[in-house]
Design a protein around this motif. Structure first.
Motif, PDB file in Angstrom:
ATOM      1  N   LEU A  29      64.927  10.060  76.334  1.00  0.00           N
ATOM      2  CA  LEU A  29      64.063  10.485  75.229  1.00  0.00           C
ATOM      3  C   LEU A  29      63.002   9.406  75.025  1.00  0.00           C
ATOM      4  O   LEU A  29      63.337   8.235  74.837  1.00  0.00           O
ATOM      5  CB  LEU A  29      64.922  10.631  73.971  1.00  0.00           C
ATOM      6  N   THR A  30      61.741   9.786  75.083  1.00  0.00           N
ATOM      7  CA  THR A  30      60.669   8.787  74.942  1.00  0.00           C
ATOM      8  C   THR A  30      59.937   8.984  73.621  1.00  0.00           C
ATOM      9  O   THR A  30      60.144   9.984  72.918  1.00  0.00           O
ATOM     10  CB  THR A  30      59.640   8.906  76.082  1.00  0.00           C
ATOM     11  N   ARG A  32      57.091   9.962  73.205  1.00  0.00           N
ATOM     12  CA  ARG A  32      56.311  11.213  73.232  1.00  0.00           C
ATOM     13  C   ARG A  32      57.094  12.351  72.565  1.00  0.00           C
ATOM     14  O   ARG A  32      56.587  13.023  71.673  1.00  0.00           O
ATOM     15  CB  ARG A  32      55.979  11.566  74.694  1.00  0.00           C
ATOM     16  N   GLU A  33      58.351  12.548  72.979  1.00  0.00           N
ATOM     17  CA  GLU A  33      59.154  13.622  72.382  1.00  0.00           C
ATOM     18  C   GLU A  33      59.454  13.332  70.912  1.00  0.00           C
ATOM     19  O   GLU A  33      59.485  14.244  70.077  1.00  0.00           O
ATOM     20  CB  GLU A  33      60.483  13.809  73.132  1.00  0.00           C
ATOM     21  N   ASP A  35      57.567  11.705  68.840  1.00  0.00           N
ATOM     22  CA  ASP A  35      56.349  12.028  68.066  1.00  0.00           C
ATOM     23  C   ASP A  35      56.192  13.543  67.901  1.00  0.00           C
ATOM     24  O   ASP A  35      55.794  14.028  66.854  1.00  0.00           O
ATOM     25  CB  ASP A  35      55.097  11.465  68.759  1.00  0.00           C
ATOM     26  N   MET A  36      56.506  14.266  68.962  1.00  0.00           N
ATOM     27  CA  MET A  36      56.403  15.735  68.878  1.00  0.00           C
ATOM     28  C   MET A  36      57.368  16.275  67.824  1.00  0.00           C
ATOM     29  O   MET A  36      57.032  17.174  67.049  1.00  0.00           O
ATOM     30  CB  MET A  36      56.738  16.373  70.238  1.00  0.00           C
ATOM     31  N   HIS A  56      67.446  14.044  77.391  1.00  0.00           N
ATOM     32  CA  HIS A  56      67.173  15.477  77.178  1.00  0.00           C
ATOM     33  C   HIS A  56      66.786  16.160  78.471  1.00  0.00           C
ATOM     34  O   HIS A  56      66.525  15.511  79.494  1.00  0.00           O
ATOM     35  CB  HIS A  56      66.028  15.618  76.158  1.00  0.00           C
ATOM     36  N   ASP A  58      63.943  19.234  78.900  1.00  0.00           N
ATOM     37  CA  ASP A  58      62.959  20.184  78.341  1.00  0.00           C
ATOM     38  C   ASP A  58      62.909  20.198  76.818  1.00  0.00           C
ATOM     39  O   ASP A  58      62.513  21.214  76.233  1.00  0.00           O
ATOM     40  CB  ASP A  58      63.245  21.622  78.829  1.00  0.00           C
ATOM     41  N   ASP A  60      60.794  18.611  75.127  1.00  0.00           N
ATOM     42  CA  ASP A  60      59.354  18.734  74.865  1.00  0.00           C
ATOM     43  C   ASP A  60      58.896  20.189  74.978  1.00  0.00           C
ATOM     44  O   ASP A  60      58.130  20.691  74.142  1.00  0.00           O
ATOM     45  CB  ASP A  60      58.544  17.808  75.785  1.00  0.00           C
ATOM     46  N   LEU A  63      60.024  22.075  71.941  1.00  0.00           N
ATOM     47  CA  LEU A  63      59.216  21.788  70.745  1.00  0.00           C
ATOM     48  C   LEU A  63      57.845  22.456  70.821  1.00  0.00           C
ATOM     49  O   LEU A  63      57.324  22.945  69.811  1.00  0.00           O
ATOM     50  CB  LEU A  63      59.063  20.270  70.560  1.00  0.00           C
ATOM     51  N   GLU A  64      57.286  22.483  72.026  1.00  0.00           N
ATOM     52  CA  GLU A  64      55.995  23.175  72.187  1.00  0.00           C
ATOM     53  C   GLU A  64      56.151  24.659  71.897  1.00  0.00           C
ATOM     54  O   GLU A  64      55.316  25.266  71.225  1.00  0.00           O
ATOM     55  CB  GLU A  64      55.477  23.007  73.626  1.00  0.00           C
TER      56      GLU A  64
END
Ligand code: SF4
Length: 373
Positions: A29-30, A32-33, A35-36, A56, A58, A60, A63-64
């Protein structure tokens, strides 16, 4: 997995999670995810901040999809082999947060069939009644009964079987063996069972006649199911379920996750608070054998189940957690004191939880899928 011992039925707790992510082919998990997630949820849960949920697949994409307005749902579950312990509720606490923040329906599977097939002695009736006991914990944690749909395998198979038939045709025995380590003496209930766990990932799509994106928050030890589920999803025209994996809460003994097979090292939600306190006071720690040595050399919080209890469940304040870590390392904190403080927090949690659990007896039926779809 040969070198790291982890299967859905047995797992170590102090494992090298970074290596595990690589071996399983998941992604860490970075930011980026994170923040999303903050973007859609309005805040970040402490278990994400501390990477208790740390890898994780997918997430991201999930969330999209959520942000674009696509129908989404959550899926997790429990093998009702006994009363619920703190290791079980860890992902449920985060799942409830997701449910609240994103307004999602949760499909929750109680695998009484699996526990019966896996156990050497218990009766099916016993595991079935434990499933109802475990629902009380979902209720006590505040999962929304109107949005939480519990499937008890031995009673609600009609929801799963039409999907399971299709999945079963796609999976060979050699794939099952390679994924779950089954042997020639494994009973055929266990061999068939994974298909039923996979089926729930596709149930929301069937119920809503839609391509529902599903997110599965669960321990990394459940990963073999989801890798297979994702492999076969496209051929059955279902979306691949996304996952977010949590680390496993250690038991209070040496090594090993908190597990019902070692009741003396697990804190159950039904434990009388005094019993829970005693278990904590007797726990293995990362400390030195004597107070004198502890003051001189300090302890090792990274290998201490007591510290992990604070980190994963019982200390929300990052600064206080860091202070505890440093005080342990420098020998300024002794294990007796550290354990006594945790014992108080756990006892307080249990008193509140047990009160809510008692009240939930009046509305447990509201969680059952069979009353809703
Ligand atoms: Fe664990 Fe606390 Fe002892 Fe440190 S002081 S080893 S964190 S029990």
């Amino acid at each position: 997995i040969e070198e790291i011992h982890i299967t859905p039925w047995e797992a170590e707790a102090f494992v090298d999670y970074e290596r595990l992510v690589k071996i399983f082919g998941a992604k860490p998990l970075t930011d980026r995810e994170v923040d999303m997630l903050a973007n859609v949820a309005g805040e970040v849960h402490v278990m994400i901040r501390r990477r208790v949920f740390y890898s994780h697949r997918d997430f991201d994409i999930f969330l999209e999809a959520y942000k674009s307005g696509r129908r989404c749902a959550l899926y997790t579950g429990r093998g009702p082999s006994g009363h619920t312990h703190l290791g079980h509720i860890l992902p449920w606490i985060f799942t409830k947060w997701l449910q609240d923040k994103l307004g999602l329906e949760l499909f929750f599977q109680m695998t009484d069939d699996e526990k019966y097939w896996h156990s050497e002695s218990g009766s099916l009736e016993e595991f079935n009644s434990l499933a109802y006991e475990n629902i009380l914990d979902l209720a006590a944690l505040g999962l929304d009964p109107s949005k939480t749909h519990v499937i008890i395998d031995s009673e609600d198979i009609s929801y799963l079987y039409p999907i399971a038939i299709k999945i079963a045709k796609k999976i060979t025995y050699s794939t099952q063996k390679a994924s779950f380590g089954f042997t020639d003496s494994t009973n055929i209930g266990m061999i068939y069972y994974p298909v039923l766990q996979m089926a729930v990932a596709f149930l929301p799509s069937e119920l809503y006649r839609d391509q529902v994106m599903v997110l599965i928050p669960a321990g990394i030890d459940q990963d073999p199911y989801w890798r297979l589920t994702r492999d076969i999803a496209p051929s059955l025209n279902y979306p691949k379920p996304a996952q977010i994996h949590n680390k496993l809460l250690p038991g209070l003994g040496i090594g090993g996750k908190m597990s019902s097979s070692k009741p003396e090292t697990a804190i159950y939600t039904t434990d009388p608070p005094d019993v829970a306190k005693q278990k904590i006071m007797k726990a293995f720690t990362g400390g030195q054998p004597t107070a004198q040595l502890q003051r001189k050399y300090g302890g090792n919080p990274d290998a201490c189940p007591i510290y992990k209890m604070y980190e994963m469940l019982f200390e929300d304040d990052d600064k206080k957690l860091l202070d505890r870590y440093n005080a342990c390392k420098t020998g300024n904190l002794l294990c007796g004191e550290c354990k006594a403080e945790l014992a108080e927090r756990v006892a307080k949690f249990l008193i509140n939880h047990q009160e809510r659990r008692g009240k939930a007896l009046n509305y447990v039926e509201k969680y059952l899928i069979r009353h809703k779809f």
